[in-house]
Design a protein around this motif. Structure first.
Motif, short mmCIF file in Angstrom:
data_model
loop_
_atom_site.label_atom_id
_atom_site.label_comp_id
_atom_site.label_asym_id
_atom_site.label_seq_id
_atom_site.Cartn_x
_atom_site.Cartn_y
_atom_site.Cartn_z
N ASP A 99 0.82 -1.21 0.00
CA ASP A 99 0.00 0.00 0.00
C ASP A 99 0.85 1.26 0.00
OD1 ASP A 99 -2.39 -1.43 0.04
OD2 ASP A 99 -2.38 -1.56 2.22
N VAL A 100 2.15 1.10 0.19
CA VAL A 100 3.06 2.25 0.26
C VAL A 100 4.01 2.28 -0.92
CG1 VAL A 100 4.81 3.40 1.69
CG2 VAL A 100 2.91 2.20 2.79
N PHE A 101 4.44 1.11 -1.40
CA PHE A 101 5.42 1.01 -2.47
C PHE A 101 4.89 0.18 -3.63
CE2 PHE A 101 7.74 1.20 1.54
CZ PHE A 101 8.55 2.29 1.33
N ASP A 102 5.45 0.44 -4.79
CA ASP A 102 5.17 -0.36 -5.98
C ASP A 102 6.49 -0.48 -6.74
OD1 ASP A 102 3.82 -1.85 -7.88
OD2 ASP A 102 2.43 -0.25 -8.43
N GLN A 103 6.46 -1.24 -7.83
CA GLN A 103 7.64 -1.36 -8.69
C GLN A 103 7.30 -0.83 -10.06
OE1 GLN A 103 8.63 -5.65 -7.64
NE2 GLN A 103 10.62 -4.81 -8.19
N ARG A 112 2.44 2.64 8.76
CA ARG A 112 3.81 2.97 9.17
C ARG A 112 4.64 1.77 9.59
NH1 ARG A 112 1.86 8.14 12.32
NH2 ARG A 112 1.31 9.36 10.48
N ALA A 113 4.05 0.82 10.27
CA ALA A 113 4.82 -0.36 10.70
C ALA A 113 5.33 -1.12 9.48
CB ALA A 113 3.97 -1.26 11.59
N ALA A 114 4.48 -1.29 8.48
CA ALA A 114 4.91 -1.98 7.25
C ALA A 114 5.97 -1.17 6.52
CB ALA A 114 3.70 -2.23 6.34
N ALA A 115 5.83 0.16 6.52
CA ALA A 115 6.83 1.02 5.87
C ALA A 115 8.17 0.88 6.57
CB ALA A 115 6.37 2.47 5.87
N ARG A 116 8.17 0.86 7.90
CA ARG A 116 9.42 0.69 8.66
C ARG A 116 10.06 -0.66 8.32
NH1 ARG A 116 6.20 1.94 12.95
NH2 ARG A 116 6.18 4.16 13.34
#
Length: 73
Positions: free
Chosen positions: A25-29, A48-52
């Motif tokens: 939900d924060v990054f893609d390729q 945020r936890a997944a982003a960290r």
């Protein structure tokens, strides 16, 4: 009030995709070169936890996370 902010270095990225797998939900390729695309530079609290975690698993260190120190306003 400072917010949590992500930054990516696409030149440093090697296209491993760990960020997109860890925090989709924060990054893609990028479909053309496989390198990181940032969907949310300021992820909501629920992400945020997944982003960290994505920052920690990036093999090239292409992702940085700037978080306010506790007590910062």
């Amino acid at each position: 009030m400072r917010t949590t902010r992500l930054r990516v270095d696409r030149e440093r990225c090697i296209g491993a995709g760990m960020c997109a797998l860890t925090a989709p939900d924060v990054f893609d390729q990028d479909p053309d070169d496989g390198r990181v695309l940032l969907s949310h530079a300021e992820p909501p609290a629920a992400r945020r936890a997944a982003a960290r975690m994505a920052v920690g698993v990036c093999p090239s260190g292409a992702i940085t996370l700037d978080e306010p120190e506790s007590g910062d306003s």
